[in-house]
Design an enzyme around this catalytic site. Structure first.
Site, short mmCIF file in Angstrom:
data_model
loop_
_atom_site.label_atom_id
_atom_site.label_comp_id
_atom_site.label_asym_id
_atom_site.label_seq_id
_atom_site.Cartn_x
_atom_site.Cartn_y
_atom_site.Cartn_z
CE LYS A 168 -8.97 -1.05 9.00
NZ LYS A 168 -9.34 -2.17 9.90
N GLY A 219 -6.02 -2.48 7.06
CA GLY A 219 -6.62 -1.79 5.91
C GLY A 219 -5.70 -1.56 4.75
CB SER A 276 -9.23 -0.51 2.18
OG SER A 276 -9.99 -1.70 2.17
CB SER A 277 -4.73 2.20 2.95
OG SER A 277 -3.98 3.40 3.02
CG ASP A 307 -12.48 -1.21 6.00
OD1 ASP A 307 -13.64 -1.04 6.42
OD2 ASP A 307 -11.68 -2.01 6.50
#
Length: 283
Positions: free
Chosen positions: A10, A105, A108-109, A141
């Protein structure tokens, strides 16, 4: 059977720090957009209830890895609500492209992809809202990756409003340093009182990132990367860094600049997309 799942990057197209709560967390306004570029998770369901991460990450214990934590969290919640088929487990490996501490990210991804993919593969039947709630316990996130649509975020990043910013081309550059988020957020000179504005107002303003001045001051590599990029196009920091990005209207323009990138910059070209590649896979 082995399955393959995108875990996209992101960008924070803008990031403004609007305050700090009593618990130390910062309130913010930011605009998330995905890239058609990222890690890939390879997941093979098991039938013995075991979770195995086959590609350990340097300096991170497997049980502390967000991939494993996300899988175990889904397993626990689905089991407690009677929605986990007996013996559900998985072998998981990752093809890592996104740098740690890069502001793209990646962790988090990865967690979001595990939640979405295993919910599908195990046929648990949790809703996107339920998965996003689980994701928030893993990181601020994670929910935007679970929901899979570009979004305006407020609060500590958990209040999401879907939006459709222009899908530009980006040259993203990693200057070779990793920036832990707390390093930026604990800096006494970080702006913490940017006035809150409506999304409509913000979309009409020139985009910027309140963390950029701190990242440039503390990390000369970030400063050098931005100085180079700004010669070619509007450029800024994503998240708390260390990655920086420049915006272009066409892929060819972005690639022309990429060809001139200095050797010390690890850079790539990607398209901004408002629907996550992970969710496109599920359509």
């Amino acid at each position: 059977m082995m399955t393959h799942w995108p875990s996209p990057a992101k960008l924070n197209l803008f990031l403004y720090i609007t305050g700090q709560r009593a618990d130390g967390y910062h309130t913010l306004q930011t605009l998330f957009q995905f890239l058609d570029y990222g890690d890939t998770l390879h997941i093979e369901p098991r039938h013995d209830g075991e979770i195995h991460l086959l590609t350990p990450v340097n300096d991170v214990e497997n049980e502390d890895n967000l991939i494993v934590r996300a899988a175990r969290l889904l397993m626990k919640v689905a089991s407690e609500s009677g929605r986990l088929p007996a013996g559900s487990g998985a072998d998981i490996s990752i093809e890592k492209r996104l740098p740690m501490g890069g502001g793209l990210g990646g962790g988090s991804s990865n967690a979001a992809t595990v939640l979405v993919a295993l919910n599908h593969l195990w046929q648990c039947g949790l809703s996107i809202d339920e998965l996003a709630t689980l994701g928030l316990t893993l990181g601020a996130d994670v929910p935007v990756f679970v929901r899979g649509h570009a979004a305006f975020a407020e609060g500590v990043g958990e209040i999401l409003t879907p939006v459709n910013p222009p899908e530009k081309w980006y040259l993203v550059a990693h200057p070779g340093v990793s920036i832990p988020t707390p390093v930026i957020f604990k800096d006494p000179q970080l702006p913490r009182n940017t006035p809150k504005r409506s999304i409509d107002t913000l979309l009409k303003c020139e985009f910027s990132n309140d963390c950029e001045v701190i990242a440039r001051k503390r990390f000369r590599e970030v400063d050098a990367a931005l100085s180079w990029l700004l010669e070619y196009a509007p450029s800024r920091l994503t998240g708390t860094g260390a990655c920086v990005f420049a915006e272009f209207d066409t892929e060819s323009c972005a690639r022309q600049v990429l060809e001139q990138a200095p050797e010390w910059l690890n850079a790539f070209v990607a398209k901004g997309v408002n629907l996550s590649p992970l969710h496109r896979e599920l359509l």
